[in-house]
Design an enzyme around this catalytic site. Structure first.
Site, PDB file in Angstrom:
ATOM      1  N   TYR A  80       7.942   1.503  18.410  1.00  0.00           N
ATOM      2  CA  TYR A  80       7.688   0.127  17.988  1.00  0.00           C
ATOM      3  C   TYR A  80       6.302  -0.320  18.442  1.00  0.00           C
ATOM      4  CZ  TYR A  80       8.361  -4.721  16.782  1.00  0.00           C
ATOM      5  OH  TYR A  80       8.227  -5.953  16.202  1.00  0.00           O
ATOM      6  N   PHE A 132     -11.143 -12.638  -6.688  1.00  0.00           N
ATOM      7  CA  PHE A 132     -10.102 -11.644  -6.901  1.00  0.00           C
ATOM      8  C   PHE A 132      -8.764 -12.376  -6.785  1.00  0.00           C
ATOM      9  CE2 PHE A 132      -6.949  -8.473  -5.788  1.00  0.00           C
ATOM     10  CZ  PHE A 132      -7.104  -7.633  -6.873  1.00  0.00           C
ATOM     11  N   ASP A 223     -14.739  -8.000   1.480  1.00  0.00           N
ATOM     12  CA  ASP A 223     -13.561  -7.353   0.907  1.00  0.00           C
ATOM     13  C   ASP A 223     -13.959  -5.890   0.743  1.00  0.00           C
ATOM     14  OD1 ASP A 223     -11.576  -6.252  -0.632  1.00  0.00           O
ATOM     15  OD2 ASP A 223     -11.281  -8.039  -1.861  1.00  0.00           O
ATOM     16  N   LYS A 266      -6.606   1.648  -1.958  1.00  0.00           N
ATOM     17  CA  LYS A 266      -7.686   1.966  -2.897  1.00  0.00           C
ATOM     18  C   LYS A 266      -8.531   3.092  -2.279  1.00  0.00           C
ATOM     19  CE  LYS A 266      -5.961  -1.896  -4.602  1.00  0.00           C
ATOM     20  NZ  LYS A 266      -6.559  -3.193  -4.474  1.00  0.00           N
ATOM     21  N   ARG A 390      -7.014  -8.036 -17.884  1.00  0.00           N
ATOM     22  CA  ARG A 390      -7.844  -8.787 -16.950  1.00  0.00           C
ATOM     23  C   ARG A 390      -8.599  -9.822 -17.781  1.00  0.00           C
ATOM     24  NH1 ARG A 390      -5.327  -8.979 -12.746  1.00  0.00           N
ATOM     25  NH2 ARG A 390      -5.649  -7.566 -11.028  1.00  0.00           N
ATOM     26  N   PHE A 457       0.195 -13.062 -14.210  1.00  0.00           N
ATOM     27  CA  PHE A 457       0.007 -11.811 -14.959  1.00  0.00           C
ATOM     28  C   PHE A 457       1.024 -10.742 -14.575  1.00  0.00           C
ATOM     29  CE2 PHE A 457      -2.015  -9.467 -11.496  1.00  0.00           C
ATOM     30  CZ  PHE A 457      -2.477 -10.495 -10.691  1.00  0.00           C
TER      31      PHE A 457
END
Ligand code: PLP
Length: 465
Positions: A80, A132, A223, A266, A390, A457
């Site tokens: 943990y 974003f 980001d 990503k 998009r 979306f």
């Protein structure tokens, strides 16, 4: 041998890996696809992956892991507190991204949530180089207003610039002068800019942004989701960085910022995971406090030990020059095919995806009949290729007026998972896009029949007009 022997005009490169495990995918009939699309309300997010032949919905969490990463999965320390895998992850981030303090989160938006709650007060403004979806929503939920300060060309799918994601420093300075620096908790800097088509920012631009923000005492939060891809573009497009390893470029890029949010799904070649990085010890203290409320203890933040190990190893692999060249190179391969056939796509070709310019596929479909949503549906019907809208659906509604936000870009994203598909898959995709483009004028738009309140979306449903 005849003297006129035809020889290739090219010397090809290939991926720096070979396939060890395969996963079958299923070809479907047109009737099956009609039914699947109907069941999904013409929304590719609502389809079952089993009905999809080539899945270009997203490059998020869809990467293939290496044998080295899989081996790391067996070394998961599922304690943990204080898992050894956390320390491996922390060390990898410190080594390759250069930040001091790390807070693990279950994925990117977990980090965005904590950062936004920590820094944004109601009435604040958060400038950024294009919004974003999840990033802006967390900024708004914390009481902030996002202000787009990307250069104008980023909104023009045909403008050819090497660094089309750059921050317009004049727009930013005008905002600072208008609302005052104390109303701007940080600049939200994306690299690359996902919503502009995976377009990079230049090192020069980030350096100048740093200087401007220093003058006003404003933080820069990166980001970093696709910062490795951004670093690769800098290596390719900026004379000063020719031959400099991508890993070194990434470090320099991050060094101009005060911290970052990261979706490991990503660049970092894993299926789940993320983190928040900070250089300010006081902020780190607060973030560590918040992570236990929303994500999990500060040494796992919603990830298992094995997830953290896979990400630590994925980070190391992601910054290798041969990896990132093949990753971006495959995207370019698909894009160059489409350009050769005069298919309208966003140029220059970005780092993680090809963006089809739905407005030029369907000039006869008005934006409130969702041309990009329509195009994604048609592409699926033609070949079982799954893509993502998009455009106006993703942009959502203006919280003040309740009207659709009409973005200048009405796009369909073909997102390439890392290390997953072959050149033959890319050929199938390109030929299907061509077939759908050819049908253009005959295609009718859609009507929205169900609209969720947040990030519509993902779950909205449509019918054909
Ligand atoms: C995916 C993504 C996020 C959010 O990350 P998740 O892991 O999906 O929560 C944030 N910013 C950008 C640019 C992204 O592409």
């Amino acid at each position: 041998m005849p003297e006129t022997r035809k020889r290739p005009t090219r010397r090809s490169w290939a991926e720096p890996w070979k396939v060890k495990v395969v996963e079958p995918v299923r070809w479907t009939s047109r009737e099956q696809r009609e039914r699947a699309l109907d069941d999904a309300g013409f929304n590719t997010f609502l389809m079952r992956s089993e009905d999809v032949y080539i899945d270009l919905l997203t490059d998020s969490g869809t990467s293939a892991m290496s044998d080295y990463q899989w081996a790391g999965m067996m070394l998961g320390d599922e304690s943990y507190a204080g898992s050894r895998n956390f320390y491996h992850l922390e060390a990898a981030i410190q080594k390759y991204y250069g930040y001091r303090y790390i807070v693990p989160t279950h994925q990117g938006r977990g980090a965005e949530h904590i950062l936004s709650r920590m820094l944004i007060k109601p009435g604040d403004f958060v400038p950024g180089n294009m919004y974003f979806t999840t990033t802006r929503l967390h900024q708004e939920l914390a009481g902030g207003t996002f202000v787009d300060v990307v250069i104008d060309e980023a909104h023009d799918p045909r403008a050819w610039l090497p660094f089309k994601g750059n921050v317009d420093l004049n727009k930013l300075e005008a905002l600072i002068e208008k609302v005052g620096a104390d109303k701007i908790p940080y600049v939200s800097l994306a690299a690359t800019v996902n919503m502009a088509g995976g377009q990079p920012v230049s090192m020069q631009n980030v350096r100048e942004l740093r200087a401007l923000c220093d003058r006003y005492g404003i933080r820069i939060m990166l980001d970093a989701t696709r910062a490795v891809e951004n670093a690769y573009f800098i290596q390719q497009r900026d004379e000063d960085y020719r031959g400099v390893p991508v890993a070194a470029i990434l470090q320099e890029l991050c060094s101009y910022t005060d911290g970052c949010t990261m979706s490991g799904k990503k660049d970092s070649l894993v299926n789940i995971g993320g983190w928040l990085a900070l250089n300010d010890p006081a902020l780190f203290d607060e973030a560590r406090n918040m992570v236990v409320v929303y994500e999990g203890l500060h040494t796992y933040g919603g990830m298992s030990g094995r997830d953290m190990e896979a990400m630590a190893r994925g980070i190391e692999e992601s910054v290798q020059d041969d990896h990132i060249r093949a990753r971006v190179g495959q995207v370019e391969y698909l894009g160059m095919n489409l350009l050769e056939w005069s298919i309208p796509i966003v140029e220059p070709i970005g780092g993680h995806a090809i963006y089809l310019d739905a407005a030029r596929f369907y000039p006869h479909i008005p934006q409130d009949q969702f041309p990009a949503q329509t195009l994604a549906a048609e592409l699926y019907l033609d070949s079982g290729v799954r893509s993502m809208e998009r455009g106006v659906v993703s942009a959502g509604r203006d919280p003040a007026t309740g009207d659709h936000r009409y973005p200048k870009l009405e796009l369909v994203r073909l997102t390439i998972p890392r290390r997953v598909y072959t050149q033959a898959h890319m050929d199938v995709v390109a030929e299907s896009v061509d077939a759908v483009f050819e049908e253009g004028k005959k295609t009718r738009g859609l009507r929205m029949v169900y609209e969720p309140k947040y990030l519509r979306f993902f779950q909205a449903r449509f019918e054909r007009l």
